[in-house]
Design an enzyme around this catalytic site. Structure first.
Site, short mmCIF file in Angstrom:
data_model
loop_
_atom_site.label_atom_id
_atom_site.label_comp_id
_atom_site.label_asym_id
_atom_site.label_seq_id
_atom_site.Cartn_x
_atom_site.Cartn_y
_atom_site.Cartn_z
N SER A 182 0.84 -1.21 0.00
CA SER A 182 0.00 0.00 0.00
C SER A 182 0.87 1.25 0.00
O SER A 182 1.98 1.25 0.54
CB SER A 182 -0.85 -0.04 1.27
N TYR B 216 -1.70 -0.98 10.99
CA TYR B 216 -1.98 -1.54 9.66
C TYR B 216 -0.81 -1.25 8.72
O TYR B 216 -0.28 -2.15 8.07
CB TYR B 216 -3.28 -0.95 9.09
N LYS C 35 2.21 -3.70 6.72
CA LYS C 35 2.59 -3.73 5.29
C LYS C 35 4.11 -3.59 5.16
O LYS C 35 4.73 -4.27 4.35
CB LYS C 35 1.88 -2.61 4.52
P1 NAD Z 1 -10.95 -6.91 1.57
O1 NAD Z 1 -11.12 -6.84 3.03
O2 NAD Z 1 -12.12 -6.63 0.71
O3 NAD Z 1 -10.36 -8.34 1.15
C1 NAD Z 1 -9.48 -9.06 1.97
C2 NAD Z 1 -9.98 -10.51 2.02
O4 NAD Z 1 -9.05 -11.24 2.83
C3 NAD Z 1 -11.35 -10.63 2.65
O5 NAD Z 1 -12.18 -11.42 1.82
C4 NAD Z 1 -11.09 -11.34 3.98
O6 NAD Z 1 -12.15 -12.19 4.38
C5 NAD Z 1 -9.80 -12.11 3.68
N1 NAD Z 1 -8.96 -12.40 4.86
C6 NAD Z 1 -8.49 -11.53 5.79
N2 NAD Z 1 -7.78 -12.20 6.73
C7 NAD Z 1 -7.80 -13.51 6.38
C8 NAD Z 1 -7.25 -14.69 6.94
N3 NAD Z 1 -6.57 -14.68 8.10
N4 NAD Z 1 -7.46 -15.87 6.31
C9 NAD Z 1 -8.15 -15.92 5.15
N5 NAD Z 1 -8.70 -14.84 4.57
C10 NAD Z 1 -8.54 -13.65 5.19
O7 NAD Z 1 -9.75 -5.93 1.20
P2 NAD Z 1 -9.29 -5.36 -0.21
O8 NAD Z 1 -9.70 -3.94 -0.29
O9 NAD Z 1 -9.69 -6.29 -1.30
O10 NAD Z 1 -7.73 -5.39 -0.01
C11 NAD Z 1 -6.95 -6.49 -0.42
C12 NAD Z 1 -5.51 -6.27 -0.03
O11 NAD Z 1 -5.05 -5.04 -0.59
C13 NAD Z 1 -5.28 -6.14 1.49
O12 NAD Z 1 -4.05 -6.76 1.78
C14 NAD Z 1 -5.20 -4.65 1.71
O13 NAD Z 1 -4.41 -4.34 2.84
C15 NAD Z 1 -4.51 -4.20 0.43
N6 NAD Z 1 -4.78 -2.80 0.07
C16 NAD Z 1 -6.07 -2.38 -0.04
C17 NAD Z 1 -6.33 -1.05 -0.38
C18 NAD Z 1 -7.73 -0.53 -0.47
O14 NAD Z 1 -7.92 0.69 -0.42
N7 NAD Z 1 -8.75 -1.37 -0.61
C19 NAD Z 1 -5.26 -0.18 -0.63
C20 NAD Z 1 -3.95 -0.66 -0.52
C21 NAD Z 1 -3.73 -1.99 -0.18
C1 WQD Z 2 -9.84 9.35 0.77
C2 WQD Z 2 -10.04 10.82 1.07
C3 WQD Z 2 -10.33 11.33 3.40
C4 WQD Z 2 -14.15 9.26 3.90
C5 WQD Z 2 -6.93 4.51 2.70
C6 WQD Z 2 -5.87 3.95 3.62
C7 WQD Z 2 -4.65 3.61 2.82
C8 WQD Z 2 -4.99 2.72 1.64
C9 WQD Z 2 -6.05 3.33 0.81
C10 WQD Z 2 -4.94 0.44 2.34
C11 WQD Z 2 -9.27 11.28 2.31
C12 WQD Z 2 -11.58 11.65 2.61
C13 WQD Z 2 -12.98 9.78 3.36
C14 WQD Z 2 -15.17 10.15 4.31
C15 WQD Z 2 -13.81 11.99 3.58
N1 WQD Z 2 -5.57 1.48 2.09
N2 WQD Z 2 -12.82 11.12 3.21
N3 WQD Z 2 -14.95 11.49 4.14
O1 WQD Z 2 -7.36 7.46 3.61
O2 WQD Z 2 -6.55 7.97 1.24
O3 WQD Z 2 -6.43 5.70 2.11
O4 WQD Z 2 -7.20 3.62 1.63
O5 WQD Z 2 -3.78 0.23 2.27
O6 WQD Z 2 -3.78 2.99 3.69
O7 WQD Z 2 -5.57 4.92 4.61
O8 WQD Z 2 -8.63 6.61 1.57
O9 WQD Z 2 -11.01 6.48 0.94
O10 WQD Z 2 -10.41 6.61 3.39
O11 WQD Z 2 -10.07 8.61 1.97
O12 WQD Z 2 -13.67 13.21 3.45
O13 WQD Z 2 -16.21 9.76 4.83
O14 WQD Z 2 -11.43 11.02 1.36
O15 WQD Z 2 -10.07 12.32 4.37
O16 WQD Z 2 -8.81 12.56 2.05
P1 WQD Z 2 -7.21 7.05 2.21
P2 WQD Z 2 -10.11 7.00 2.00
#
Ligand code: NAD
Ligand code: WQD
Length: 341
Positions: free
Chosen positions: A125, A150, A154
């Site tokens: 991330s 969190y 990562k």
């Molecule tokens: P999500 O929560 O929708 O998907 C994660 C899945 O992993 C879920 O289905 C959950 O049930 C499963 N899971 C969690 N712990 C588990 C375990 N111990 N055993 C088996 N399954 C397990 O999340 P996402 O948004 O699809 O994110 C996927 C990956 O990408 C994560 O590693 C997250 O940290 C990373 N990521 C997400 C974002 C974002 O904004 N969505 C941004 C950057 C990185």
């Molecule tokens: C986006 C913008 C908020 C909700 C997160 C994680 C990051 C990565 C991606 C996993 C920000 C604003 C949000 C609301 C708002 N995930 N906001 N009102 O914070 O950029 O990133 O997801 O790795 O680690 O922190 O994403 O969608 O939460 O926010 O004003 O109700 O929207 O302040 O500027 P963020 P987000």
């Protein structure tokens, strides 16, 4: 070729499985801690070949050993499974360290025992960069102390994968540092499905417009940006999904063990206010919002320098912001069975 997708019923995992299923056979391991089993059926309705599902808790060594015994013929692993709520991780740090780190360790322990090559892709991330010193953010940006447990998981997981790749000649690995994934599959069969109150901006907007939430609170409009609201790099989830396929294919071609990191973003920053305006323009729906206080831990602006992925992985994002926002709304409408065109 068979690819193991951990967390494949989650938001990004499910979209990646659809793209993977065009060329590969897919096995999902998920414990449904943050997803619903109904996603499997939805996913299979648009997959190019049927994906297999194993209900496995990756924290459990025995279950992971069983998984590898049953599917020892995998050539790739895409490791999405993790807990991802930044705020929750501050309140429950042990849960986050335990889930995110132990799951990875259990998988790598099994990988070590395989006698075949494994191409491993890790969901990292942009959070690993913390508050950036330079914009756009390149992969050379120094990794600073994480803002949340969190984010720290990562950083730790990236380090674990890097050390393992140095020792295990069969392990080729890539960490993809995602920026802000948004949107949904064009069929609207799958999309982002937050359990409970959404933490992220786009599902909060779509749920507000769908009538599930009263109004969106913009977390602060006094940031050091042109309109005062935070700037982020929003990338369509299908573009992100395809980055995994490109990364996997890049690893397959590599002759020797390797460990690399890539930013996956569009390279363009958009403010919260601009998101609301674009959403309204492209869907014709009004977003009720108010300005609230800043959310702890938010930084003014983050967006990616994505040249490394463009040049090395031959990947490029195809969808516009408007297409991404429209797809998010189509998914919300379809999921809630709303009929209010
Ligand atoms: P999500 O929560 O929708 O998907 C994660 C899945 O992993 C879920 O289905 C959950 O049930 C499963 N899971 C969690 N712990 C588990 C375990 N111990 N055993 C088996 N399954 C397990 O999340 P996402 O948004 O699809 O994110 C996927 C990956 O990408 C994560 O590693 C997250 O940290 C990373 N990521 C997400 C974002 C974002 O904004 N969505 C941004 C950057 C990185
Ligand atoms: C986006 C913008 C908020 C909700 C997160 C994680 C990051 C990565 C991606 C996993 C920000 C604003 C949000 C609301 C708002 N995930 N906001 N009102 O914070 O950029 O990133 O997801 O790795 O680690 O922190 O994403 O969608 O939460 O926010 O004003 O109700 O929207 O302040 O500027 P963020 P987000």
């Amino acid at each position: 070729m068979k690819v193991l997708v951990t967390g494949g019923l989650g938001y990004i995992g499910s979209h990646t499985c659809v793209e993977l299923s065009k060329k590969y056979s897919v096995v999902i391991a998920d414990n449904l801690i943050n997803s619903k089993i109904e996603v499997l059926e939805r996913l299979n309705s648009i997959a190019h070949s049927r994906v297999i599902f194993e209900k496995i808790d990756l924290r459990n060594k025995k279950e992971v050993a069983f998984l590898f015994e049953k599917h020892g013929d995998i050539t790739g692993i895409i490791h999405f499974a993790a807990l991802k709520a930044v705020g929750e991780s501050v309140e429950k740090p042990l849960l986050y360290y335990e889930n995110n780190i132990n799951s990875l360790l259990n998988i790598l322990e099994q990988v070590q025992q395989l006698n075949s090559e494994i191409n491993f892709i890790f969901s990292s991330s942009c959070t690993v960069y913390g508050e950036p010193l330079n914009l756009p953010i390149t992969e050379e940006e120094p990794i600073k102390k994480a803002y949340s447990p969190y984010g720290e998981t990562k950083q730790i997981c990236e380090n674990i994968i890097s050390s393992s790749s140095k020792l295990n000649m069969n392990l080729k690995s890539i960490s993809l540092r995602y920026f802000n994934p948004i949107g949904a599959h064009e069929s609207a069969a799958i999309g982002e499905l937050p359990l409970g109150k959404p933490q992220n901006l786009i599902p909060y907007i779509t749920q507000t417009v769908a009538g599930l939430r009263e109004e969106l609170t913009i977390f602060g409009n006094d940031y050091n940006t042109p309109d005062g609201t935070c700037i982020r790099d929003y990338i369509h989830v299908t573009d992100l999904a395809n980055a995994h396929i490109k990364a996997f294919e890049y690893l397959i071609e590599k002759e020797f063990s390797t460990n690399e990191v890539f930013n996956i973003g569009t390279g363009k920053g958009t403010s919260v206010m601009e998101i609301i305006k674009s959403f309204q323009d492209c869907t014709g729906k009004k977003v009720n919002y108010k300005i609230g206080k800043r959310r702890e831990g938010d930084v003014d602006a983050t967006f990616a320098e994505n040249n490394k992925a463009l040049d090395t992985l031959s990947w490029s994002p195809k969808y516009s912001l408007e297409q991404a926002l429209k797809s998010a709304w189509n998914w919300e409408k379809n999921y809630r069975k709303l009929n209010n065109e």
